[in-house]
Design a protein around this motif. Sequence first.
Motif, mmCIF file in Angstrom:
data_model
loop_
_atom_site.group_PDB
_atom_site.id
_atom_site.type_symbol
_atom_site.label_atom_id
_atom_site.label_comp_id
_atom_site.label_asym_id
_atom_site.label_seq_id
_atom_site.Cartn_x
_atom_site.Cartn_y
_atom_site.Cartn_z
ATOM 1 N N LEU A 219 129.880 8.747 39.604
ATOM 2 C CA LEU A 219 130.936 9.143 40.531
ATOM 3 C C LEU A 219 132.301 8.813 39.936
ATOM 4 O O LEU A 219 132.497 7.707 39.413
ATOM 5 C CB LEU A 219 130.780 8.425 41.866
ATOM 6 C CG LEU A 219 129.718 8.966 42.825
ATOM 7 C CD1 LEU A 219 128.315 8.618 42.375
ATOM 8 C CD2 LEU A 219 129.956 8.461 44.236
ATOM 9 N N PRO A 220 133.258 9.739 40.006
ATOM 10 C CA PRO A 220 134.575 9.476 39.430
ATOM 11 C C PRO A 220 135.414 8.508 40.262
ATOM 12 O O PRO A 220 136.383 7.946 39.776
ATOM 13 C CB PRO A 220 135.225 10.874 39.394
ATOM 14 C CG PRO A 220 134.525 11.642 40.476
ATOM 15 C CD PRO A 220 133.131 11.120 40.509
ATOM 16 N N ASN A 221 135.036 8.303 41.530
ATOM 17 C CA ASN A 221 135.782 7.418 42.419
ATOM 18 C C ASN A 221 135.150 6.029 42.395
ATOM 19 O O ASN A 221 133.964 5.870 42.672
ATOM 20 C CB ASN A 221 135.770 7.988 43.843
ATOM 21 C CG ASN A 221 136.551 7.124 44.819
ATOM 22 O OD1 ASN A 221 136.072 6.089 45.245
ATOM 23 N ND2 ASN A 221 137.752 7.565 45.169
ATOM 24 N N SER A 222 135.948 5.010 42.067
ATOM 25 C CA SER A 222 135.407 3.655 41.878
ATOM 26 C C SER A 222 134.848 3.064 43.178
ATOM 27 O O SER A 222 133.838 2.354 43.159
ATOM 28 C CB SER A 222 136.480 2.732 41.298
ATOM 29 O OG SER A 222 137.612 2.676 42.158
ATOM 30 N N THR A 223 135.499 3.354 44.295
ATOM 31 C CA THR A 223 135.007 2.835 45.582
ATOM 32 C C THR A 223 133.664 3.456 45.935
ATOM 33 O O THR A 223 132.724 2.761 46.343
ATOM 34 C CB THR A 223 136.018 3.115 46.712
ATOM 35 O OG1 THR A 223 137.267 2.487 46.397
ATOM 36 C CG2 THR A 223 135.509 2.570 48.047
ATOM 37 N N MET A 224 133.562 4.784 45.770
ATOM 38 C CA MET A 224 132.301 5.465 46.038
ATOM 39 C C MET A 224 131.212 4.981 45.090
ATOM 40 O O MET A 224 130.056 4.818 45.483
ATOM 41 C CB MET A 224 132.492 6.976 45.906
ATOM 42 C CG MET A 224 133.370 7.603 46.978
ATOM 43 S SD MET A 224 132.625 7.511 48.613
ATOM 44 C CE MET A 224 131.210 8.579 48.416
ATOM 45 N N GLN A 225 131.584 4.739 43.821
ATOM 46 C CA GLN A 225 130.601 4.250 42.859
ATOM 47 C C GLN A 225 130.105 2.862 43.257
ATOM 48 O O GLN A 225 128.911 2.565 43.142
ATOM 49 C CB GLN A 225 131.210 4.198 41.453
ATOM 50 C CG GLN A 225 130.227 3.799 40.361
ATOM 51 C CD GLN A 225 129.141 4.832 40.125
ATOM 52 O OE1 GLN A 225 129.427 5.995 39.853
ATOM 53 N NE2 GLN A 225 127.882 4.423 40.235
ATOM 54 N N TRP A 226 131.004 2.007 43.762
ATOM 55 C CA TRP A 226 130.607 0.677 44.206
ATOM 56 C C TRP A 226 129.613 0.771 45.357
ATOM 57 O O TRP A 226 128.574 0.087 45.370
ATOM 58 C CB TRP A 226 131.833 -0.128 44.627
ATOM 59 C CG TRP A 226 131.490 -1.525 45.068
ATOM 60 C CD1 TRP A 226 131.368 -2.630 44.278
ATOM 61 C CD2 TRP A 226 131.192 -1.954 46.397
ATOM 62 N NE1 TRP A 226 131.023 -3.728 45.032
ATOM 63 C CE2 TRP A 226 130.903 -3.348 46.339
ATOM 64 C CE3 TRP A 226 131.149 -1.314 47.641
ATOM 65 C CZ2 TRP A 226 130.580 -4.082 47.474
ATOM 66 C CZ3 TRP A 226 130.819 -2.053 48.761
ATOM 67 C CH2 TRP A 226 130.528 -3.424 48.683
ATOM 68 N N LEU A 227 129.932 1.603 46.346
ATOM 69 C CA LEU A 227 129.034 1.777 47.491
ATOM 70 C C LEU A 227 127.681 2.304 47.041
ATOM 71 O O LEU A 227 126.624 1.830 47.491
ATOM 72 C CB LEU A 227 129.662 2.744 48.506
ATOM 73 C CG LEU A 227 130.888 2.234 49.265
ATOM 74 C CD1 LEU A 227 131.541 3.372 50.041
ATOM 75 C CD2 LEU A 227 130.509 1.109 50.214
ATOM 76 N N TYR A 228 127.711 3.265 46.129
ATOM 77 C CA TYR A 228 126.470 3.854 45.620
ATOM 78 C C TYR A 228 125.651 2.810 44.863
ATOM 79 O O TYR A 228 124.422 2.742 44.995
ATOM 80 C CB TYR A 228 126.826 5.043 44.724
ATOM 81 C CG TYR A 228 125.641 5.787 44.144
ATOM 82 C CD1 TYR A 228 124.539 6.111 44.925
ATOM 83 C CD2 TYR A 228 125.642 6.174 42.806
ATOM 84 C CE1 TYR A 228 123.460 6.802 44.383
ATOM 85 C CE2 TYR A 228 124.568 6.872 42.263
ATOM 86 C CZ TYR A 228 123.484 7.175 43.057
ATOM 87 O OH TYR A 228 122.414 7.860 42.522
ATOM 88 N N ASP A 229 126.319 1.976 44.065
ATOM 89 C CA ASP A 229 125.625 0.920 43.327
ATOM 90 C C ASP A 229 124.965 -0.080 44.277
ATOM 91 O O ASP A 229 123.825 -0.510 44.052
ATOM 92 C CB ASP A 229 126.600 0.183 42.404
ATOM 93 C CG ASP A 229 126.944 0.969 41.154
ATOM 94 O OD1 ASP A 229 126.230 1.950 40.853
ATOM 95 O OD2 ASP A 229 127.920 0.619 40.472
ATOM 96 N N GLN A 230 125.704 -0.461 45.336
ATOM 97 C CA GLN A 230 125.130 -1.405 46.289
ATOM 98 C C GLN A 230 123.881 -0.833 46.936
ATOM 99 O O GLN A 230 122.860 -1.521 47.071
ATOM 100 C CB GLN A 230 126.169 -1.777 47.364
ATOM 101 C CG GLN A 230 127.419 -2.453 46.849
ATOM 102 C CD GLN A 230 127.113 -3.636 45.958
ATOM 103 O OE1 GLN A 230 126.394 -4.559 46.355
ATOM 104 N NE2 GLN A 230 127.637 -3.622 44.741
ATOM 105 N N TYR A 231 123.965 0.417 47.331
ATOM 106 C CA TYR A 231 122.805 1.062 47.955
ATOM 107 C C TYR A 231 121.649 1.158 46.952
ATOM 108 O O TYR A 231 120.497 0.833 47.283
ATOM 109 C CB TYR A 231 123.189 2.457 48.444
ATOM 110 C CG TYR A 231 122.009 3.278 48.916
ATOM 111 C CD1 TYR A 231 121.376 2.992 50.115
ATOM 112 C CD2 TYR A 231 121.509 4.325 48.136
ATOM 113 C CE1 TYR A 231 120.275 3.720 50.538
ATOM 114 C CE2 TYR A 231 120.410 5.056 48.555
ATOM 115 C CZ TYR A 231 119.803 4.752 49.760
ATOM 116 O OH TYR A 231 118.706 5.471 50.165
#
Length: 296
Positions: A219-231
């Motif tokens: 994901l190019p968006n760091s916040t979305m990538q963080w959420l995705y990583d947590q999930y």
Amino acid sequence: MALQRRLLQFINITKSCQKLCGVQSYSTQTAAQSDNGEKRKTHFGFETVDEDEKTKKVHRVFETVADKYDTMNDMMSFGVHRIWKDIFMMRFAPTPGTKLLDMAGGTGDITFRYINYLRNQASSNTEKRSSVTVSDINQSMLNVGKLRAEKQGYLKDSPVDVDWLCADAEQLPLPDECYNAYTIAFGIRNCTHIDKVLEEAYRVLQPGGRFMCLEFSQLPNSTMQWLYDQYSFQVIPVMGQLVAGQWKPYQYLVESIRQFPDQEKFKLMIEAAGFRQVTYENLTFGVCAIHSGFKL
């Protein structure tokens, strides 16, 4: 912020499950490379292994989860993987007479969409017979696909000839230029040598043939990538334990996504194999991407 708080609450619950299951959480850092130069190394998730060992490990992963593979796909993606595959087939848009190699085709999701697409075409041209070879390195996955095909009627009155091939994508037992389309969905990241897979895809395609890959991406968006990583790291392995009775295969699956090249790097790899007019399309903010190229 509210979404982050809810996700963190859920993660705390899953960590409690981890303790109950007696499973230790994995680090999200890549394992260090070995100083031993005797054998070439590669990654198996975040673990560093000998190259000749990775194929065996991946084979065991999918052999273990084959019977629960489709159920877990629905749960992990909340059913969105079906939409991704539908879009993938719409972008492919096969025509009568297409000769498709569906690599890592396992349980048949792409092949069944291919058959349905051709069935739904308005064309009355029945002289051009279409075909598909469903290929996978794991016979257990192919067995699941065969059973699904029989139960769902894909082998009866089909406009497509279907055959099944257990084979390694890096060393296909197929002649040159025997297909005019090649698809691989959520499979190429599990291969030891991605460059060899792409070279083999190029070899078996006829001039003008099309290569299409659907794969998880970044994901190019760091916040979305963080959420995705947590999930991914905190929730999916727990699902695997609760639904399929398997933790480690799903830990590997989420780690393998992080090891896969991002969209631009993978595009360059496809071009290096000889394909031209290579493009990619992000799906669901870049959770996965469709890469496409032609053998000119």
